[in-house]
Design a protein around this motif. Structure first.
Motif, PDB file in Angstrom:
ATOM      1  N   SER A  23       0.788  -1.226   0.000  1.00 13.33           N
ATOM      2  CA  SER A  23       0.000   0.000   0.000  1.00 13.33           C
ATOM      3  C   SER A  23       0.822   1.278   0.000  1.00 13.33           C
ATOM      4  O   SER A  23       0.273   2.353  -0.094  1.00 13.33           O
ATOM      5  N   SER A  24       2.146   1.186   0.105  1.00 13.01           N
ATOM      6  CA  SER A  24       2.904   2.428   0.146  1.00 13.01           C
ATOM      7  C   SER A  24       3.169   2.987  -1.254  1.00 13.01           C
ATOM      8  O   SER A  24       3.556   4.126  -1.390  1.00 13.01           O
ATOM      9  N   GLU A  29      -2.828   2.887  -4.190  1.00 10.51           N
ATOM     10  CA  GLU A  29      -3.602   3.675  -3.245  1.00 10.51           C
ATOM     11  C   GLU A  29      -5.083   3.468  -3.504  1.00 10.51           C
ATOM     12  O   GLU A  29      -5.559   3.624  -4.616  1.00 10.51           O
ATOM     13  N   ASP A  31      -7.642   4.902  -1.812  1.00  7.53           N
ATOM     14  CA  ASP A  31      -8.528   5.916  -1.242  1.00  7.53           C
ATOM     15  C   ASP A  31      -9.788   6.074  -2.080  1.00  7.53           C
ATOM     16  O   ASP A  31     -10.878   6.261  -1.583  1.00  7.53           O
ATOM     17  N   GLY A 124     -11.028  11.503   4.775  1.00  2.15           N
ATOM     18  CA  GLY A 124     -11.539  12.808   5.181  1.00  2.15           C
ATOM     19  C   GLY A 124     -10.876  13.202   6.484  1.00  2.15           C
ATOM     20  O   GLY A 124      -9.929  12.565   6.926  1.00  2.15           O
ATOM     21  N   THR A 125     -11.368  14.255   7.113  1.00  4.10           N
ATOM     22  CA  THR A 125     -10.732  14.725   8.352  1.00  4.10           C
ATOM     23  C   THR A 125     -11.507  14.227   9.567  1.00  4.10           C
ATOM     24  O   THR A 125     -12.687  13.922   9.467  1.00  4.10           O
ATOM     25  N   PRO A 126     -10.851  14.152  10.723  1.00  2.56           N
ATOM     26  CA  PRO A 126     -11.542  13.684  11.932  1.00  2.56           C
ATOM     27  C   PRO A 126     -12.804  14.498  12.235  1.00  2.56           C
ATOM     28  O   PRO A 126     -13.834  13.929  12.607  1.00  2.56           O
ATOM     29  N   VAL A 167      -8.737  -1.845  11.324  1.00  4.91           N
ATOM     30  CA  VAL A 167      -7.717  -0.813  11.132  1.00  4.91           C
ATOM     31  C   VAL A 167      -6.805  -1.117   9.942  1.00  4.91           C
ATOM     32  O   VAL A 167      -5.719  -0.573   9.822  1.00  4.91           O
ATOM     33  N   SER A 168      -7.273  -1.981   9.039  1.00  6.43           N
ATOM     34  CA  SER A 168      -6.410  -2.376   7.918  1.00  6.43           C
ATOM     35  C   SER A 168      -6.243  -1.262   6.891  1.00  6.43           C
ATOM     36  O   SER A 168      -5.310  -1.263   6.113  1.00  6.43           O
ATOM     37  N   ARG A 169      -7.150  -0.280   6.888  1.00  7.38           N
ATOM     38  CA  ARG A 169      -7.145   0.812   5.903  1.00  7.38           C
ATOM     39  C   ARG A 169      -7.172   0.301   4.470  1.00  7.38           C
ATOM     40  O   ARG A 169      -6.562   0.845   3.573  1.00  7.38           O
TER      41      ARG A 169
ATOM     42  N   PHE B 369      -6.415  11.812  -0.698  1.00  7.13           N
ATOM     43  CA  PHE B 369      -6.415  12.906   0.270  1.00  7.13           C
ATOM     44  C   PHE B 369      -4.981  13.362   0.510  1.00  7.13           C
ATOM     45  O   PHE B 369      -4.180  12.604   1.054  1.00  7.13           O
ATOM     46  N   THR B 387       1.674  11.488   0.158  1.00  9.70           N
ATOM     47  CA  THR B 387       1.462  10.389   1.096  1.00  9.70           C
ATOM     48  C   THR B 387      -0.015   9.993   1.060  1.00  9.70           C
ATOM     49  O   THR B 387      -0.792  10.526   0.281  1.00  9.70           O
ATOM     50  N   ARG B 388      -0.428   9.063   1.937  1.00  3.52           N
ATOM     51  CA  ARG B 388      -1.767   8.487   1.829  1.00  3.52           C
ATOM     52  C   ARG B 388      -2.652   8.906   2.998  1.00  3.52           C
ATOM     53  O   ARG B 388      -2.208   8.922   4.132  1.00  3.52           O
ATOM     54  N   LEU B 389      -3.893   9.229   2.701  1.00  8.60           N
ATOM     55  CA  LEU B 389      -4.898   9.557   3.713  1.00  8.60           C
ATOM     56  C   LEU B 389      -4.438  10.689   4.633  1.00  8.60           C
ATOM     57  O   LEU B 389      -4.508  10.600   5.848  1.00  8.60           O
ATOM     58  N   ASP B 390      -3.938  11.746   4.041  1.00  7.39           N
ATOM     59  CA  ASP B 390      -3.422  12.872   4.828  1.00  7.39           C
ATOM     60  C   ASP B 390      -4.563  13.629   5.496  1.00  7.39           C
ATOM     61  O   ASP B 390      -5.637  13.800   4.912  1.00  7.39           O
ATOM     62  N   GLU B 391      -4.303  14.100   6.722  1.00  6.72           N
ATOM     63  CA  GLU B 391      -5.302  14.897   7.438  1.00  6.72           C
ATOM     64  C   GLU B 391      -4.604  15.752   8.485  1.00  6.72           C
ATOM     65  O   GLU B 391      -3.402  15.620   8.714  1.00  6.72           O
ATOM     66  N   ASN B 409       2.402   2.342   5.692  1.00  4.91           N
ATOM     67  CA  ASN B 409       2.371   0.907   5.989  1.00  4.91           C
ATOM     68  C   ASN B 409       1.185   0.537   6.881  1.00  4.91           C
ATOM     69  O   ASN B 409       1.312  -0.249   7.815  1.00  4.91           O
ATOM     70  N   GLY B 410       0.040   1.150   6.601  1.00  8.89           N
ATOM     71  CA  GLY B 410      -1.182   0.798   7.317  1.00  8.89           C
ATOM     72  C   GLY B 410      -1.294   1.363   8.718  1.00  8.89           C
ATOM     73  O   GLY B 410      -2.205   1.004   9.444  1.00  8.89           O
ATOM     74  N   GLN B 412      -1.174   5.001  11.280  1.00 10.91           N
ATOM     75  CA  GLN B 412      -1.212   6.453  11.293  1.00 10.91           C
ATOM     76  C   GLN B 412       0.086   6.975  11.898  1.00 10.91           C
ATOM     77  O   GLN B 412       0.471   6.581  12.998  1.00 10.91           O
ATOM     78  N   GLU B 433      -0.792   4.266  17.003  1.00  7.30           N
ATOM     79  CA  GLU B 433      -1.108   5.194  15.939  1.00  7.30           C
ATOM     80  C   GLU B 433      -0.965   6.608  16.493  1.00  7.30           C
ATOM     81  O   GLU B 433      -1.351   6.879  17.618  1.00  7.30           O
ATOM     82  N   LYS B 435      -1.822  10.692  15.767  1.00  6.50           N
ATOM     83  CA  LYS B 435      -2.671  11.521  14.922  1.00  6.50           C
ATOM     84  C   LYS B 435      -2.920  12.893  15.526  1.00  6.50           C
ATOM     85  O   LYS B 435      -2.498  13.168  16.649  1.00  6.50           O
TER      86      LYS B 435
END
Lengths: 184, 443
Positions: A23-24, A29, A31, A124-126, A167-169, B369, B387-391, B409-410, B412, B433, B435
């Motif tokens: 996934s890196s 990706e 998403d 998305g964002t938290p 949490v595998s994303r 993102f 990078t991936r899933l940035d927030e 690598n999965g 955060q 993780e 964040k």
């Protein structure tokens, strides 16, 4: 029959696992794709499995239709989670029966209270996901309210992306996290 | 090999394992464009072997700034010099760097040390004309005479030296004496959620709160003495303000529904927050002392993620009123609201640079993102990360660097990118993780 299902599930799961393994790199990706095919079918596959079990348990020729319905709802109430599409909060048709089962029970038991948790996946964002999770919890509450459940029987909390089930994303993991949970 | 050259690993000398790592920051891009500088290991003036080094801290700081590339000290022509007087320009003629830092450390008992340093102008030294030699004093860019530094303040003084060097050479105030607040999550532990504060480089990590329920959205007060955050400890979202040193806290907001996204006003007296008590998530301003509440937005779509512009008169916020999350600016006196972003599918989670001229935010394009920056005047938008899933982007108080949460690598992790997008680094985690990083003001 079961083997066949397992095989089908693996056919969906294996490519996803292969994707997530690297996934890196940018090509893999994931998403973007989750609202579409792969995870959608994984989700509905899970649902079919749950309902299949229910049908088997409900067949009993001695019971009256009312009793059958009661048993079926009792089974359905064991399922506390309903899932949503990416960035959506509409209740999907396949979850109507589960909510009806919980609704019937809550109508019959006026002093039972239920907590509806809303959750989102990690994209998305938290803060945005807190808002989205609340919208999902509200969609469930509205559905139950339309069945006659008093608002005083329900409380809601949105955890956004803070309490993922998976949490595998991966797309599959994201699909499991986009959910509302009924907690008694 | 070329790629390998871009991957520089700095190994620190301490063994404590902070959750986000000072120890092995991985610089993933941008070393090629950095300005070379020499940092001579500070000379130890005590008996026996050196048990303290301060030039390591300076080296790490300057490297991490993305602006400088510190030469390998083994390659330097003079390694036992501690002041300008010992510096021999002839020996340094062929060293490709613009400046040299030299200094010394002398133990004086009671866990105290005398530290001094000079910053030498190597460009000027190399341009010297034989016929018109300039006096050595002209080569001194900056420096500090002997200063008593207690052992507990050693790292702080190292960062102080870095600040002086950085500001002298760039004209920009250094942000090395700053801290980061962030949330660590260890799924499966009894109290998986922890609110942490550490120096900007990950050292001196302290836990402010641990909880069995989620903690979110840490935000610094402008004086750097308090943090606002969201805690679900009572099975609902509530906003607290905690005094870092007094270890006390007050509950500021506990309405039904969402109590989220707190952020201090520039004068520190108010919090902008997101509440859903009146239906949909809306932005409100709470006076911390009086608890008086003023509603800012009123729309059936989601409004959240408010940030104050430096003048305290308007807010940046995320709104879904246009159909998808986009960034808007709302003026507090008139309530007038204006959309700022149009590029890509979503733009949300904004932060404002200290000069108020640019915004840094999460951009979603083709489902990805990433962190982007937009100049508010020209409306030019630049995606800074890959990078991936940035927030959760947060800008350093000197406006040069953005720290943000991402997935590697999965997991955060935290990462940093310079505001121009050239320098990129990852701060690998110890356990769990990491964040919601938030950069402190100047401390």
């Amino acid at each position: 029959m079961d083997l066949n299902k397992l095989l089908k599930a693996m056919l969906v799961a294996l490519p996803i696992m292969a994707l997530s393994a690297c996934s890196s790199t940018s090509e893999s990706e994931t998403d973007a794709t989750s609202a579409g095919g792969a995870d959608g079918s994984a989700t509905s596959g899970e649902v079919r499995e749950g309902q299949g079990g229910v049908e088997i348990g409900g067949v009993n020729q001695v019971l009256t239709p009312q009793e059958q319905q009661r048993l079926k709802f009792q089974e359905l109430r064991k399922e506390h989670i309903i899932y949503f599409d990416f960035d959506r909060s509409e209740i999907q048709p396949q979850f109507a029966e589960i909510l009806q089962a919980h609704g019937e029970y809550l109508v019959e038991h006026e002093n039972v209270r239920v907590m509806i948790e809303g959750h989102a996946d990690e994209r998305g964002t938290p803060e945005y996901n807190i808002a989205l999770g609340e919208r999902r919890a509200k969609a469930v509450a509205k559905y139950l309210q339309s069945m006659g459940i008093s608002p005083s029987q329900m409380t809601m909390v949105s955890y956004g992306e803070e309490k993922p089930l998976d949490v595998s994303r991966t797309d599959d993991g994201f699909a499991k996290n986009r959910r509302a949970v009924l907690v008694y | 090999m070329k790629i390998l050259g871009k991957w520089l690993t700095l190994i620190g000398m301490f063994c404590a394992l902070p959750a986000f790592a000072a120890l092995d920051i991985v610089i993933t891009d941008g070393v090629d464009e950095s300005r070379p500088i020499a940092v001579v290991p500070f000379v130890w003036k005590g008996a026996g072997p050196a048990n303290k080094q301060i030039s390591d801290i300076v080296t790490s700081d300057l490297t991490r700034s993305g602006t400088f590339k510190v030469l390998d000290d083994l390659s330097l022509p003079q390694r036992q010099i501690s002041r300008l007087e010992d510096f021999d320009p002839k020996l340094w003629q062929n060293v490709a760097a613009e400046a040299v830092v030299v200094g010394s450390i002398e133990p004086v008992g009671n866990n105290q040390f005398k530290v001094r340093f000079d910053l030498i102008d190597l460009v000027k030294a190399q341009l010297q004309d034989e016929s018109k030699p300039i006096s050595k004093g002209d080569l001194l860019l900056d420096g500090r005479g002997e200063t008593i530094v207690p052992e507990v303040a050693f790292r702080r003084y190292g960062h102080r030296i870095s600040d002086i060097v950085y500001e002298k050479l760039t004209g920009i105030r250094g942000a090395f004496l700053t801290q980061i607040a962030y949330v660590v999550v260890n799924h499966g532990q009894n109290k998986p959620y922890k609110l942490m504060v550490a120096d900007y480089d990950g050292f001196n990590e302290n836990m402010l709160l641990s909880s069995s329920e989620p903690l979110m959205s840490p935000a610094w007060s402008p004086d750097g003495k308090k943090l606002a955050y969201v805690s679900f400890e009572n099975r609902k979202a509530e906003i607290f303000v905690q005094d870092l040193q007094a270890r006390s806290r007050v509950k500021v907001s506990s309405f039904s529904g969402i109590n989220g996204s707190p952020v201090f006003s520039p004068d520190g007296k108010k919090l902008a927050v997101t509440l859903s008590k009146d239906g949909q998530p809306e932005v409100y301003v709470i006076d911390i002392a009086t608890k008086a509440i003023k509603r800012v937005t009123n729309h059936y779509a989601i409004d959240t993620e408010a940030k104050w512009f430096p003048d305290g008169k308007s807010l940046l916020l995320t709104s879904e009123r246009g159909g998808k999350p986009q960034l808007y600016r709302v003026h507090l006196d008139t309530g007038r609201i204006r959309r700022l972003t149009y590029e890509g599918e979503w733009n949300l989670g904004g932060a404002i640079t200290p000069d108020g001229r640019s915004i840094v935010f999460v951009n979603r394009t083709q489902g990805k993102f990433n962190i982007a920056k937009m100049d508010l005047e020209t409306r030019f938008m630049q995606v800074l990360t890959s990078t991936r899933l940035d927030e959760s982007p947060s800008v350093a108080p000197n406006g040069t660097m953005v720290i943000y949460g991402t997935t590697h690598n999965g997991r955060q992790v935290l990462a940093a990118v310079s505001v121009d997008g050239r320098f990129k680094a990852r701060l690998p985690v110890g356990k769990g993780e990491v964040k919601s990083p938030t950069w402190s003001p100047f401390l």
